[in-house]
Design a protein around this motif. Structure first.
Motif, PDB file in Angstrom:
ATOM      1  N   GLU A  86     -24.379 -12.977  31.512  1.00 46.26           N
ATOM      2  CA  GLU A  86     -25.085 -13.047  32.789  1.00 46.26           C
ATOM      3  C   GLU A  86     -24.285 -12.474  33.952  1.00 46.26           C
ATOM      4  O   GLU A  86     -24.776 -12.452  35.085  1.00 46.26           O
ATOM      5  CB  GLU A  86     -25.465 -14.499  33.098  1.00 46.26           C
ATOM      6  N   MET A 114     -26.078  -9.636  35.664  1.00 45.08           N
ATOM      7  CA  MET A 114     -27.298 -10.143  36.286  1.00 45.08           C
ATOM      8  C   MET A 114     -26.986 -10.815  37.626  1.00 45.08           C
ATOM      9  O   MET A 114     -27.693 -10.623  38.621  1.00 45.08           O
ATOM     10  CB  MET A 114     -27.986 -11.153  35.364  1.00 45.08           C
ATOM     11  N   ASP A 147     -34.873 -14.172  40.422  1.00 44.33           N
ATOM     12  CA  ASP A 147     -33.488 -14.585  40.632  1.00 44.33           C
ATOM     13  C   ASP A 147     -32.551 -13.392  40.768  1.00 44.33           C
ATOM     14  O   ASP A 147     -31.486 -13.506  41.387  1.00 44.33           O
ATOM     15  CB  ASP A 147     -33.014 -15.484  39.483  1.00 44.33           C
ATOM     16  N   ASN A 155     -41.104  -8.805  26.720  1.00 40.72           N
ATOM     17  CA  ASN A 155     -41.069 -10.190  26.230  1.00 40.72           C
ATOM     18  C   ASN A 155     -42.402 -10.560  25.586  1.00 40.72           C
ATOM     19  O   ASN A 155     -43.465 -10.322  26.164  1.00 40.72           O
ATOM     20  CB  ASN A 155     -40.769 -11.159  27.382  1.00 40.72           C
ATOM     21  N   PHE A 168     -32.672 -11.362  25.997  1.00 34.51           N
ATOM     22  CA  PHE A 168     -32.416 -12.259  27.127  1.00 34.51           C
ATOM     23  C   PHE A 168     -31.220 -13.187  26.888  1.00 34.51           C
ATOM     24  O   PHE A 168     -30.926 -14.036  27.715  1.00 34.51           O
ATOM     25  CB  PHE A 168     -33.664 -13.109  27.419  1.00 34.51           C
ATOM     26  N   ASP A 186     -39.392 -15.758  37.011  1.00 37.22           N
ATOM     27  CA  ASP A 186     -38.240 -16.357  37.694  1.00 37.22           C
ATOM     28  C   ASP A 186     -36.956 -15.599  37.372  1.00 37.22           C
ATOM     29  O   ASP A 186     -36.069 -15.463  38.223  1.00 37.22           O
ATOM     30  CB  ASP A 186     -38.092 -17.831  37.295  1.00 37.22           C
ATOM     31  N   TYR A 187     -36.843 -15.119  36.147  1.00 39.26           N
ATOM     32  CA  TYR A 187     -35.700 -14.303  35.735  1.00 39.26           C
ATOM     33  C   TYR A 187     -35.583 -13.079  36.637  1.00 39.26           C
ATOM     34  O   TYR A 187     -34.485 -12.746  37.120  1.00 39.26           O
ATOM     35  CB  TYR A 187     -35.906 -13.909  34.273  1.00 39.26           C
ATOM     36  N   GLN A 231     -41.189 -14.660  32.440  1.00 41.19           N
ATOM     37  CA  GLN A 231     -39.886 -14.196  32.923  1.00 41.19           C
ATOM     38  C   GLN A 231     -39.898 -13.832  34.415  1.00 41.19           C
ATOM     39  O   GLN A 231     -38.965 -13.182  34.897  1.00 41.19           O
ATOM     40  CB  GLN A 231     -39.428 -12.992  32.102  1.00 41.19           C
TER      41      GLN A 231
END
Length: 509
Positions: A367, A370, A82, A46, A363, A78-79, A76
């Protein structure tokens, strides 16, 4: 109501609150075996800072930087959090020669590459990750340097190198100046640099390539030095594919996280298509328990920067990537070794060898996968039997697999149906524990022992992980106590309101 009665009512609540707080504060130490690792190429993840984009060319991913940097990773966190990842593993961060986006062409072991950011920004990444209870490690290069490293032009350092260039199938590494790790000056330099980065950044671990290219004494001294700075420092490492030597010696030298590269092909063969027997997976584990002092500390993965993507195998086999990846990841997260997921797996990135296998991260993808990763990650973190327990096969036939994991009195059972039809498996109760029940942690299934057996039903291409527990009905005393607490509290509020109303001179007028 008098103050003494109010205190009498509040005491049970305060005691419960204190007990809960004490329980929450008591946090078990996290071991390497408990980690779930996300591995990434800094340049391809990123772009968080356009000011360091000199030389970036998005039209030429084979040869040019793509803009990823430390700030981009910070954005990223928190990405990654999570999705349940507890450790981030970075590609080499050292200053590289021109276009060394992969980090392998080291030009200075004491500087970050300016395309990735400053050492202050690396410190910020480590600090922000730690705030989220995540660890950060990076690949520490020991086997080679860039073709134009200053050492290669210094006659006094001729004996720092082997006569032959770096042997490798990877075009990034092939022919690079190969360091002689038997040389005491080389060893001292690399160890001093490794300690320096720990002191300067608070980094939590190193990934080391080419374990088999150095004498075991080098790794013993390297491991002792870095753990002298941080006794819980993580060390992982790889050996050349096909190496048949005693790999357990690397764990004994202090590198717990030896990458189980021989398992990767077995994993890919087992889950890139359907109706494939799974005995080979369990056979690998049995061999590892004999070969390694700490088999649970080994690293398991499907692909990395040096391989084609697992998705390529799936597509080549004319299978749907989403379903294949879910089954594959479910096994990866329920087997004993430390799972490492290469960036982009959460969106089923496809690709042949570099640069196809290391695209700039997207990104804006679906989802669903994920969320799946986040769910199984949470289960692995909650059930210590999955990260620290032993492993025992309960059933296997043509891709329908059931195995047991046990740790300190906890039992977890995983069931994976990699077949084209729904499956029913009957497990004798004496294999698990009689007069108990299996509580589904993934799909909330419930299986109770009946007539000395457990009947597990799993739909095609689905899975479940169960926690063994005592059979229970409704907990009447507990439910009753909850109602009593609410009734007493309601009465207390009513009495307090009445007394307040009687004392209020404005309401009495």
């Amino acid at each position: 109501m008098s103050k003494k009665y109010l205190v009498f009512l509040l005491v049970p609540f305060l005691l419960f609150s204190a007990a809960f707080s004490a329980s929450a504060d008591k946090k078990e130490e996290r071991l390497w075996e408990d980690e779930i690792v996300y591995s990434l190429l800094v340049d391809r993840f990123n772009n968080g800072d356009n000011s360091n984009d000199e030389g970036v060319d998005l039209s030429d991913p084979a040869n040019k930087f793509q803009g990823g940097d430390f700030k981009g990773i910070i954005q990223q966190l928190d990405y990654l959090k999570d999705m349940g990842f507890t450790t981030i593993m970075l590609s080499p961060i050292f200053q590289n020669e021109e276009n060394g986006f992969h980090g392998e062409w080291v030009n200075d072991f004491y500087k970050t590459d300016p395309h990735f950011g400053t050492i202050e920004e690396l410190n910020e990444l480590v600090e922000e990750a730690h705030k989220k209870d995540m660890k950060v490690m990076f690949e520490f290069v020991t086997t080679h340097v860039g073709a134009n490293h200053p050492w290669t032009k210094d006659p006094a350092k001729n004996d720092w190198f082997k006569n032959e260039g770096m042997p490798s199938d990877n075009e990034w590494l092939k022919g690079l100046p190969q360091l002689d790790l038997n040389n005491e000056e080389v060893k001292s330099y690399l160890i001093d640099a490794a300690k320096w980065w720990i002191e300067e950044t608070g980094i939590d671990g190193y990934s080391l390539s080419g374990l088999d290219q150095a004498p075991i004494g080098f790794w013993e001294d390297f491991a002792a030095a870095v753990k002298g700075k941080n006794d819980s420092f993580y060390l992982t490492g790889t050996v050349a594919e096909g190496t048949s030597e005693d790999l357990g010696k690397y764990q004994e030298a202090g590198i717990k996280g030896v990458v189980d590269s021989s398992l990767s092909k077995t994993l890919r063969d087992s889950y890139s298509k359907i109706d494939v027997p799974s005995e080979s997976l369990l056979e690998k584990w049995e061999k590892n328990t004999e070969m390694y002092p700490e088999p649970q500390s080994l690293v398991a993965l499907f692909d990395d920067k040096n391989s084609t993507r697992f998705t390529k195998d799936i597509v080549d086999n004319k299978q749907y990537p989403g379903a294949r990846w879910k089954l594959a990841l479910f096994y990866l997260y329920t087997q004993p070794e430390v799972p490492v997921v290469f960036y982009g797996s959460e969106i089923a990135v496809n690709g042949d060898l570099a640069p196809d296998n290391v695209p700039l991260m997207n990104f804006r993808a679906d989802e669903e996968l994920m969320e799946f990763i986040g769910k199984i990650g949470m289960i692995r973190q909650e059930q210590k039997a999955l990260s620290r327990g032993n492993m025992e096969l309960l059933y296997e036939k043509d891709g329908m697999l059931v195995f047991k994991r046990e740790y300190e009195g906890e039992t977890v059972v995983a069931a994976i149906n990699n077949t084209t039809s729904d499956q029913t498996v009957v497990i004798p109760a004496d294999k698990i524990g009689d007069d108990k029940e299996l509580r589904g942690q993934f799909a909330s299934d419930l299986v109770k022992s009946k007539n000395g057996e457990y009947k597990i039903v799993i739909n095609r291409e689905m899975m479940e992980v169960y926690k063994l527990a005592d059979k229970v009905g409704y907990n009447v005393p507990f439910i009753a106590s909850i109602f009593v607490v609410f009734i007493v509290f309601g009465l207390f509020m009513y009495v307090a309101w009445r007394r307040g109303k009687n004392r209020n001179p404005y309401e009495q007028r």
